[in-house]
Write a protein that holds these residues in place. Structure first.
Motif, PDB file in Angstrom:
ATOM      1  N   PHE A 255      27.663 -10.962  25.919  1.00  0.00           N
ATOM      2  CA  PHE A 255      28.206 -10.188  24.807  1.00  0.00           C
ATOM      3  C   PHE A 255      27.076  -9.375  24.210  1.00  0.00           C
ATOM      4  CE2 PHE A 255      29.897  -9.647  20.443  1.00  0.00           C
ATOM      5  CZ  PHE A 255      31.051  -8.970  20.786  1.00  0.00           C
ATOM      6  N   HIS A 256      27.278  -8.076  24.107  1.00  0.00           N
ATOM      7  CA  HIS A 256      26.242  -7.141  23.650  1.00  0.00           C
ATOM      8  C   HIS A 256      24.957  -7.301  24.455  1.00  0.00           C
ATOM      9  CE1 HIS A 256      28.467  -5.395  20.362  1.00  0.00           C
ATOM     10  NE2 HIS A 256      28.808  -6.600  19.941  1.00  0.00           N
ATOM     11  N   GLY A 257      25.106  -7.484  25.766  1.00  0.00           N
ATOM     12  CA  GLY A 257      23.968  -7.529  26.670  1.00  0.00           C
ATOM     13  C   GLY A 257      23.210  -8.844  26.710  1.00  0.00           C
ATOM     14  N   GLU A 258      23.651  -9.853  25.972  1.00  0.00           N
ATOM     15  CA  GLU A 258      22.976 -11.150  25.955  1.00  0.00           C
ATOM     16  C   GLU A 258      23.883 -12.223  26.521  1.00  0.00           C
ATOM     17  OE1 GLU A 258      21.327 -12.285  22.201  1.00  0.00           O
ATOM     18  OE2 GLU A 258      20.632 -10.272  21.770  1.00  0.00           O
ATOM     19  N   ILE A 259      23.285 -13.170  27.234  1.00  0.00           N
ATOM     20  CA  ILE A 259      24.056 -14.290  27.769  1.00  0.00           C
ATOM     21  C   ILE A 259      24.453 -15.197  26.615  1.00  0.00           C
ATOM     22  CG2 ILE A 259      23.968 -16.358  29.208  1.00  0.00           C
ATOM     23  CD1 ILE A 259      22.062 -14.815  31.063  1.00  0.00           C
ATOM     24  N   ARG A 260      25.752 -15.505  26.563  1.00  0.00           N
ATOM     25  CA  ARG A 260      26.290 -16.379  25.512  1.00  0.00           C
ATOM     26  C   ARG A 260      26.671 -17.743  26.032  1.00  0.00           C
ATOM     27  NH1 ARG A 260      24.583 -14.306  20.870  1.00  0.00           N
ATOM     28  NH2 ARG A 260      25.027 -12.091  20.776  1.00  0.00           N
ATOM     29  N   GLY A 261      26.651 -17.908  27.368  1.00  0.00           N
ATOM     30  CA  GLY A 261      26.973 -19.216  27.922  1.00  0.00           C
ATOM     31  C   GLY A 261      27.733 -19.123  29.225  1.00  0.00           C
ATOM     32  N   TRP A 262      28.319 -20.240  29.588  1.00  0.00           N
ATOM     33  CA  TRP A 262      29.063 -20.375  30.833  1.00  0.00           C
ATOM     34  C   TRP A 262      30.351 -21.127  30.526  1.00  0.00           C
ATOM     35  CZ3 TRP A 262      30.754 -24.867  33.192  1.00  0.00           C
ATOM     36  CH2 TRP A 262      31.199 -24.763  34.502  1.00  0.00           C
ATOM     37  N   VAL A 263      31.437 -20.748  31.189  1.00  0.00           N
ATOM     38  CA  VAL A 263      32.688 -21.495  31.102  1.00  0.00           C
ATOM     39  C   VAL A 263      33.262 -21.638  32.500  1.00  0.00           C
ATOM     40  CG1 VAL A 263      33.280 -20.873  28.726  1.00  0.00           C
ATOM     41  CG2 VAL A 263      34.031 -19.407  30.573  1.00  0.00           C
ATOM     42  N   ASN A 264      33.956 -22.760  32.733  1.00  0.00           N
ATOM     43  CA  ASN A 264      34.494 -22.992  34.073  1.00  0.00           C
ATOM     44  C   ASN A 264      35.680 -22.089  34.384  1.00  0.00           C
ATOM     45  OD1 ASN A 264      36.234 -24.326  32.318  1.00  0.00           O
ATOM     46  ND2 ASN A 264      36.552 -26.057  33.680  1.00  0.00           N
ATOM     47  N   ARG A 265      36.391 -21.637  33.344  1.00  0.00           N
ATOM     48  CA  ARG A 265      37.463 -20.656  33.537  1.00  0.00           C
ATOM     49  C   ARG A 265      37.751 -19.986  32.203  1.00  0.00           C
ATOM     50  NH1 ARG A 265      43.239 -22.856  32.929  1.00  0.00           N
ATOM     51  NH2 ARG A 265      42.885 -24.741  31.744  1.00  0.00           N
ATOM     52  N   LEU A 266      38.255 -18.774  32.280  1.00  0.00           N
ATOM     53  CA  LEU A 266      38.617 -18.048  31.060  1.00  0.00           C
ATOM     54  C   LEU A 266      40.010 -18.498  30.627  1.00  0.00           C
ATOM     55  CD1 LEU A 266      37.401 -14.475  31.983  1.00  0.00           C
ATOM     56  CD2 LEU A 266      36.300 -16.128  30.477  1.00  0.00           C
ATOM     57  N   ARG A 267      40.122 -18.913  29.396  1.00  0.00           N
ATOM     58  CA  ARG A 267      41.402 -19.299  28.839  1.00  0.00           C
ATOM     59  C   ARG A 267      41.502 -18.769  27.419  1.00  0.00           C
ATOM     60  NH1 ARG A 267      37.996 -23.124  29.586  1.00  0.00           N
ATOM     61  NH2 ARG A 267      38.340 -25.139  30.352  1.00  0.00           N
ATOM     62  N   ASN A 268      42.654 -18.797  26.844  1.00  0.00           N
ATOM     63  CA  ASN A 268      42.886 -18.315  25.478  1.00  0.00           C
ATOM     64  C   ASN A 268      42.327 -16.907  25.272  1.00  0.00           C
ATOM     65  OD1 ASN A 268      43.979 -20.850  24.976  1.00  0.00           O
ATOM     66  ND2 ASN A 268      42.083 -21.634  24.129  1.00  0.00           N
TER      67      ASN A 268
ATOM     68  N   GLY B  76      33.130  -7.851  25.957  1.00  0.00           N
ATOM     69  CA  GLY B  76      32.422  -8.953  26.614  1.00  0.00           C
ATOM     70  C   GLY B  76      32.445  -8.740  28.113  1.00  0.00           C
ATOM     71  N   ILE B  77      31.444  -9.267  28.789  1.00  0.00           N
ATOM     72  CA  ILE B  77      31.361  -9.172  30.244  1.00  0.00           C
ATOM     73  C   ILE B  77      31.267 -10.600  30.788  1.00  0.00           C
ATOM     74  CG2 ILE B  77      29.980  -8.400  32.208  1.00  0.00           C
ATOM     75  CD1 ILE B  77      29.012  -6.106  30.435  1.00  0.00           C
ATOM     76  N   GLU B  78      32.073 -10.897  31.782  1.00  0.00           N
ATOM     77  CA  GLU B  78      32.032 -12.200  32.419  1.00  0.00           C
ATOM     78  C   GLU B  78      31.676 -11.980  33.884  1.00  0.00           C
ATOM     79  OE1 GLU B  78      33.920 -12.088  28.860  1.00  0.00           O
ATOM     80  OE2 GLU B  78      34.897 -11.209  30.592  1.00  0.00           O
ATOM     81  N   VAL B  79      30.672 -12.700  34.378  1.00  0.00           N
ATOM     82  CA  VAL B  79      30.228 -12.537  35.758  1.00  0.00           C
ATOM     83  C   VAL B  79      30.595 -13.790  36.546  1.00  0.00           C
ATOM     84  CG1 VAL B  79      28.261 -12.133  37.285  1.00  0.00           C
ATOM     85  CG2 VAL B  79      28.329 -11.052  35.035  1.00  0.00           C
ATOM     86  N   ASP B  80      31.510 -13.619  37.493  1.00  0.00           N
ATOM     87  CA  ASP B  80      31.962 -14.701  38.355  1.00  0.00           C
ATOM     88  C   ASP B  80      30.892 -15.013  39.396  1.00  0.00           C
ATOM     89  OD1 ASP B  80      33.490 -16.547  39.729  1.00  0.00           O
ATOM     90  OD2 ASP B  80      35.132 -15.174  40.153  1.00  0.00           O
ATOM     91  N   GLU B  81      30.842 -16.261  39.817  1.00  0.00           N
ATOM     92  CA  GLU B  81      29.868 -16.641  40.833  1.00  0.00           C
ATOM     93  C   GLU B  81      30.156 -15.926  42.144  1.00  0.00           C
ATOM     94  OE1 GLU B  81      27.458 -20.568  42.104  1.00  0.00           O
ATOM     95  OE2 GLU B  81      29.564 -20.840  41.637  1.00  0.00           O
TER      96      GLU B  81
END
Length: 52
Positions: free
Chosen positions: A26-39, A47-52
Protein backbone atom coordinates in the motif's frame (compact mmCIF):
# COMPACT_ATOMS: atom_id res chain seq x y z
CA UNK A 1 13.77 -2.94 -7.09
CA UNK A 2 10.42 -3.80 -8.55
CA UNK A 3 7.31 -4.70 -6.61
CA UNK A 4 7.66 -8.34 -7.67
CA UNK A 5 11.29 -8.48 -6.52
CA UNK A 6 10.37 -6.83 -3.21
CA UNK A 7 7.58 -9.38 -2.70
CA UNK A 8 9.93 -12.27 -3.47
CA UNK A 9 12.52 -10.97 -0.99
CA UNK A 10 9.83 -10.49 1.67
CA UNK A 11 8.63 -14.08 1.19
CA UNK A 12 12.19 -15.37 1.59
CA UNK A 13 12.83 -13.30 4.73
CA UNK A 14 9.54 -14.32 6.36
CA UNK A 15 9.68 -18.02 5.44
CA UNK A 16 6.64 -17.78 3.16
CA UNK A 17 8.10 -19.32 -0.01
CA UNK A 18 5.84 -22.10 -1.27
CA UNK A 19 2.90 -21.11 0.95
CA UNK A 20 0.89 -19.30 -1.74
CA UNK A 21 -1.08 -16.25 -0.73
CA UNK A 22 -0.26 -12.66 -1.59
CA UNK A 23 2.14 -9.99 -0.36
CA UNK A 24 0.18 -6.78 0.23
CA UNK A 25 1.57 -3.36 -0.73
CA UNK A 26 0.00 0.00 0.00
CA UNK A 27 1.52 3.29 -1.15
CA UNK A 28 4.62 1.40 -2.27
CA UNK A 29 5.32 -0.24 1.10
CA UNK A 30 4.85 -3.86 2.10
CA UNK A 31 2.01 -4.15 4.61
CA UNK A 32 2.10 -7.90 5.09
CA UNK A 33 1.01 -11.23 3.70
CA UNK A 34 -2.35 -13.00 3.61
CA UNK A 35 -3.15 -16.53 2.50
CA UNK A 36 -6.12 -15.29 0.46
CA UNK A 37 -7.98 -12.07 -0.20
CA UNK A 38 -11.32 -11.95 1.55
CA UNK A 39 -13.78 -9.24 2.60
CA UNK A 40 -13.15 -6.88 -0.34
CA UNK A 41 -15.06 -4.13 1.47
CA UNK A 42 -12.14 -3.85 3.93
CA UNK A 43 -9.44 -3.27 1.29
CA UNK A 44 -8.32 0.22 0.24
CA UNK A 45 -8.22 1.34 -3.40
CA UNK A 46 -4.73 1.53 -4.91
CA UNK A 47 -3.43 -1.45 -2.95
CA UNK A 48 -1.29 -3.95 -4.83
CA UNK A 49 -1.26 -7.66 -4.06
CA UNK A 50 1.49 -9.85 -5.51
CA UNK A 51 0.65 -13.53 -5.87
CA UNK A 52 3.40 -16.10 -5.53
Amino acid sequence: MTTIEDARRYREQEGLVGKGGVVVFFHGEIRGWVNRLRNPEHWQPAGIEVDE
